[in-house]
Design an enzyme around this catalytic site. Structure first.
Site, mmCIF file in Angstrom:
data_model
loop_
_atom_site.group_PDB
_atom_site.id
_atom_site.type_symbol
_atom_site.label_atom_id
_atom_site.label_comp_id
_atom_site.label_asym_id
_atom_site.label_seq_id
_atom_site.Cartn_x
_atom_site.Cartn_y
_atom_site.Cartn_z
ATOM 1 N N GLY A 278 0.788 -1.227 0.000
ATOM 2 C CA GLY A 278 0.000 0.000 0.000
ATOM 3 C C GLY A 278 0.814 1.267 0.000
ATOM 4 O O GLY A 278 0.263 2.355 0.158
ATOM 5 N N GLU A 320 4.721 -6.108 1.338
ATOM 6 C CA GLU A 320 4.172 -6.526 0.048
ATOM 7 C C GLU A 320 3.897 -5.346 -0.879
ATOM 8 O O GLU A 320 2.745 -5.076 -1.211
ATOM 9 C CB GLU A 320 2.859 -7.283 0.295
ATOM 10 C CG GLU A 320 2.969 -8.452 1.243
ATOM 11 C CD GLU A 320 1.618 -9.081 1.543
ATOM 12 O OE1 GLU A 320 0.675 -8.365 1.910
ATOM 13 O OE2 GLU A 320 1.507 -10.299 1.383
ATOM 14 N N PRO A 321 4.930 -4.638 -1.296
ATOM 15 C CA PRO A 321 4.677 -3.516 -2.206
ATOM 16 C C PRO A 321 4.315 -4.008 -3.606
ATOM 17 O O PRO A 321 4.946 -4.935 -4.126
ATOM 18 C CB PRO A 321 6.021 -2.780 -2.233
ATOM 19 C CG PRO A 321 7.029 -3.857 -1.961
ATOM 20 C CD PRO A 321 6.362 -4.823 -1.022
ATOM 21 N N GLY A 322 3.307 -3.447 -4.192
ATOM 22 C CA GLY A 322 2.976 -3.748 -5.579
ATOM 23 C C GLY A 322 3.169 -2.473 -6.395
ATOM 24 O O GLY A 322 4.141 -2.313 -7.145
ATOM 25 N N ARG A 323 2.253 -1.542 -6.155
ATOM 26 C CA ARG A 323 2.294 -0.250 -6.835
ATOM 27 C C ARG A 323 3.656 0.428 -6.725
ATOM 28 O O ARG A 323 4.161 0.978 -7.707
ATOM 29 C CB ARG A 323 1.236 0.654 -6.194
ATOM 30 C CG ARG A 323 1.065 2.019 -6.821
ATOM 31 C CD ARG A 323 0.237 2.940 -5.897
ATOM 32 N NE ARG A 323 -0.840 2.208 -5.271
ATOM 33 C CZ ARG A 323 -2.077 2.107 -5.760
ATOM 34 N NH1 ARG A 323 -2.383 2.738 -6.867
ATOM 35 N NH2 ARG A 323 -2.992 1.406 -5.130
ATOM 36 N N ARG A 360 -8.616 3.436 -13.414
ATOM 37 C CA ARG A 360 -8.421 4.000 -12.076
ATOM 38 C C ARG A 360 -9.027 5.385 -11.907
ATOM 39 O O ARG A 360 -9.513 5.734 -10.840
ATOM 40 C CB ARG A 360 -6.934 4.007 -11.704
ATOM 41 C CG ARG A 360 -6.362 2.586 -11.541
ATOM 42 C CD ARG A 360 -4.967 2.599 -10.936
ATOM 43 N NE ARG A 360 -4.973 3.081 -9.571
ATOM 44 C CZ ARG A 360 -4.666 4.306 -9.206
ATOM 45 N NH1 ARG A 360 -4.229 5.183 -10.087
ATOM 46 N NH2 ARG A 360 -4.742 4.651 -7.943
ATOM 47 N N TYR A 364 -11.544 5.290 -8.992
ATOM 48 C CA TYR A 364 -11.072 5.843 -7.717
ATOM 49 C C TYR A 364 -10.878 7.352 -7.753
ATOM 50 O O TYR A 364 -10.276 7.890 -6.835
ATOM 51 C CB TYR A 364 -9.703 5.269 -7.343
ATOM 52 C CG TYR A 364 -9.532 3.779 -7.369
ATOM 53 C CD1 TYR A 364 -10.289 2.960 -6.540
ATOM 54 C CD2 TYR A 364 -8.576 3.189 -8.192
ATOM 55 C CE1 TYR A 364 -10.098 1.585 -6.544
ATOM 56 C CE2 TYR A 364 -8.380 1.822 -8.199
ATOM 57 C CZ TYR A 364 -9.141 1.025 -7.373
ATOM 58 O OH TYR A 364 -8.935 -0.328 -7.374
ATOM 59 N N CYS A 391 -17.891 4.566 -24.793
ATOM 60 C CA CYS A 391 -19.229 5.155 -24.766
ATOM 61 C C CYS A 391 -19.689 5.348 -23.341
ATOM 62 O O CYS A 391 -20.552 4.626 -22.836
ATOM 63 C CB CYS A 391 -20.193 4.256 -25.527
ATOM 64 S SG CYS A 391 -19.651 4.018 -27.201
ATOM 65 N N GLU A 392 -19.083 6.341 -22.694
ATOM 66 C CA GLU A 392 -19.289 6.528 -21.261
ATOM 67 C C GLU A 392 -18.732 7.906 -20.940
ATOM 68 O O GLU A 392 -17.568 8.168 -21.237
ATOM 69 C CB GLU A 392 -18.464 5.452 -20.543
ATOM 70 C CG GLU A 392 -18.593 5.382 -19.065
ATOM 71 C CD GLU A 392 -19.723 4.458 -18.638
ATOM 72 O OE1 GLU A 392 -20.377 4.804 -17.662
ATOM 73 O OE2 GLU A 392 -19.957 3.432 -19.297
#
Ligand code: PLP
Length: 463
Positions: A278, A320-323, A360, A364, A391-392
Site C-alpha cells: 500500500g 508486500e509492495p505492488g504499486r 483507475r 477511484y 461510450c461513457e
C-alpha cells in the site's frame, strides 16, 4: 504565469477543484523525474525517449495505446526494496499490480518473493519459474481448486482470511499429506489511503478477521489445533497509496499486541509478521512518496520497539509492495484523435484508449499527469481533460491537465505512472483490444504482453 497572459483561456480557479493545479505549470515540455520512470528524457528533437528509444518510433513499431515498461527502473526498484529491508525481512511483490512471465523472472533474479491471489496469477508465477516456496497465496475466497494447486505446488504461505478457510486449507493439506505454512490475516481497525488514516471502525470490510472482538485470536486458536496447518504469523494490510507510516505504526502496535496475547495463551511466539503493502507513488508532482529505505527503517523501528515493549523476540518482517515497485516504471502512450474546445470551460482531448486501459480515474478518482511527448511546444497552456474513446462520459484518463494549446490530432500523449493496476485491470469494454506491454531496456524494446487481436476476441465468442 499570470492569468492575463492567456486572456482567451478559462479562469482556472473557476473550473478546477480547490487546491488543485491552480496555475498552469511553467514548463509544459518538462518531464518531471518525480512522475516519469528513470530513463525517460527528451532527445535533441524534443521527442521523449525511454531506455534510449524515441516514442515516435515506438508508436510506429508497437502502435498505440501501449504501455512501455522501463525494465532498468523496475529492477532498480526491486533492488532498492530488497536492500532496504535486508536479510532480516522479506519483500513480496504484489502480483496483482501487474504480472507477466517476464516480470516474474525479473523478480526472481532480483531476489524478491511474490504474492498471488488467484489460480491465474499462481500459474503465471510457477510457469515463469518462481520457486513455490517464495510464493504467497492471498484472497478472501480462494476456491478449493486454488488451494489444492497452491498446496500441491508447495507455496511458502497461504494467508488465511476466514474461519471456513482455516478448515478448508487444513483439510486439503492433510489430504495431500502436507503441513501448509499459513499466516492469519487480521483487520487491525486502521484504514489508510493516500495521506490519511482512520483508526476506528474499519472492520466493516470483506478482508481479514477482526482483532477487536477477538475473532483474530479465535482464528489463531482454531488454526493451532489443526494438523494440516503450521501457523507462522499474522498478516495485516491497511490500504493503498499511503504516504506516511503512521497507519503502519498503529497496525504494528496492534499486531504485536496479538502476538503477545498468543504467547500468553498458547506459550508460543509466532515467528513472522507481514505488514502488507500500500505504499504510495507519485502520480503527479504534488505526491511525495517515501523511499524504500525510509519505509524499511520506520517499519523496522516500529516493530522492534513494540516487541521490546511486549517482551517478545522480534519476528521476521515481510512487506508486500505492488504499486510502489511497478507503478512508476511504465507510461501509457496514446495518440490524440480529436480535440474539442468547450469555450470558457476546457478542451476535451480524446485519445485512442481510455477506461479500458486505465480504469483507475473512473473507479477511484485517481489523478494522473500527462505530457505531449512527440514534440515540444511553445504554445500557451490549455486547460484540458484527456478522455478515452469509450461510450461513457466517465471515460476520463486525466481529469485536469494543462497541455499546449497547439495540440493536434496525431500528437502523442503519454500518461506516466501507469505500471500498476492499469494493464492488470484492463477490460475489453466496447470490444477494445487490450494494449501490449512493451519492456524497454538499453535501446531495445520487446513485447512482454502482446496486444489483443480481433481473433482473440472472436475466439472466446463461440455462439
Ligand atoms: C493489494 C495488496 C497489496 C499491494 O498493494 P499496493 O498498493 O500495490 O502496494 C499487498 N498486500 C495485499 C494483501 C494486497 O491485497
Amino acid at each position: 504565469m499570470s492569468r492575463s497572459a492567456h486572456p482567451a483561456g478559462p479562469r482556472y480557479a473557476d473550473v478546477l477543484p480547490e487546491g488543485h493545479y491552480t496555475a498552469p505549470p511553467t514548463d509544459l515540455n518538462a518531464l518531471d523525474p518525480r512522475v516519469w520512470s528513470r530513463t525517460v528524457t527528451r532527445n535533441a528533437e524534443g521527442v521523449a525517449t525511454v531506455g534510449g528509444l524515441d516514442v515516435k518510433r515506438l508508436a510506429e513499431e508497437f502502435g498505440t495505446p501501449a504501455y512501455f515498461l522501463d525494465e532498468d527502473d523496475f529492477r532498480a526498484r526491486c533492488r532498492a526494496w530488497r536492500d532496504a529491508f535486508g536479510d532480516e525481512a522479506d519483500v513480496f511483490y504484489a502480483g496483482k499490480a501487474f504480472l507477466s512471465r517476464a516480470v516474474v523472472r525479473w523478480l526472481h533474479e532480483e531476489g524478491l518473493n511474490l504474492d498471488v491471489c488467484s489460480a491465474g496469477e499462481l500459474a503465471t508465477a510457477l510457469d515463469a519459474g518462481m520457486p513455490a516456496e517464495r510464493i504467497a497465496l492471498h484472497g478472501n475466497n480462494k476456491s478449493a481448486e486454488e488451494i489444492t494447486r497452491a498446496v500441491e505446488a508447495g507455496v511458502g504461505r497461504i494467508v488465511l482470511d476466514s474461519f471456513q478457510e482455516i478448515v478448508r486449507v487444513a483439510h486439503i493439506a492433510e489430504r495431500l499429506g502436507k503441513r501448509q505454512r499459513v499466516q492469519i490475516r487480521v483487520t487491525v481497525g486502521v484504514e489508510a489511503h493516500t495521506h490519511e488514516f482512520i483508526a476506528t471502525a474499519h472492520e466493516d470490510q470483506k478482508f481479514g478477521l477482526a482483532l477487536a472482538g477477538g475473532q483474530a485470536a479465535e482464528a489463531v486458536r482454531r488454526a493451532l489445533k489443526l494438523d494440516g496447518l503450521e501457523v507462522i504469523g499474522i498478516h495485516s494490510h491497511i490500504g493503498s497509496q499511503i504516504f506516511d507510516t503512521s497507519g503502519f505504526e498503529v497496525a504494528a502496535h496492534r499486531v504485536v499486541g496479538l502476538l503477545k496475547e498468543i504467547r500468553d495463551e498458547h506459550g508460543i511466539e509466532l515467528p513472522e509478521i507481514d505488514l502488507g503493502g500500500g505504499l504510495g507513488i507519485a502520480y503527479t508532482p504534488e505526491d511525495d512518496p517515501r523511499e524504500p529505505h525510509e519505509i524499511a527503517k520506520a517499519l523496522g523501528d516500529i516493530v522492534t520497539r513494540e516487541c521490546a515493549a511486549a517482551g517478545l523476540a522480534v519476528p521476521r518482517l515481510s512487506v508486500e509492495p505492488g504499486r510502489a515497485i511497478v507503478g512508476p516504471t511504465a507510461f501509457t502512450l496514446y495518440k490524440v484523435g480529436t480535440t474539442k474546445e468547450l469555450p470558457g470551460l476546457r478542451t476535451y482531448v480524446s485519445v485512442d484508449g481510455g477506461m479500458s486501459d486505465n480504469i483507475r480515474t473512473a473507479l477511484y478518482d485517481a489523478e494522473y499527469s500527462v505530457a505531449l511527448v512527440s514534440r515540444t511546444s511553445t504554445a500557451a497552456p490549455m486547460l484540458s481533460r484527456v478522455v478515452g474513446k469509450h461510450c461513457e462520459s466517465g471515460d476520463i484518463v486525466v481529469r485536469d491537465a494543462f497541455l499546449p494549446a497547439d495540440l493536434a490530432p496525431g500528437d502523442l500523449l503519454a500518461v506516466p505512472a501507469t505500471g500498476a493496476y492499469c494493464r492488470s485491470m484492463a477490460s475489453n469494454y466496447n470490444h477494445a483490444l487490450r494494449p501490449p506491454v512493451v519492456a524497454v531496456k538499453d535501446g531495445a524494446a520487446r513485447v512482454i504482453v502482446r496486444r489483443e487481436t480481433e481473433e482473440d476476441l472472436l475466439r472466446l465468442d463461440v455462439g
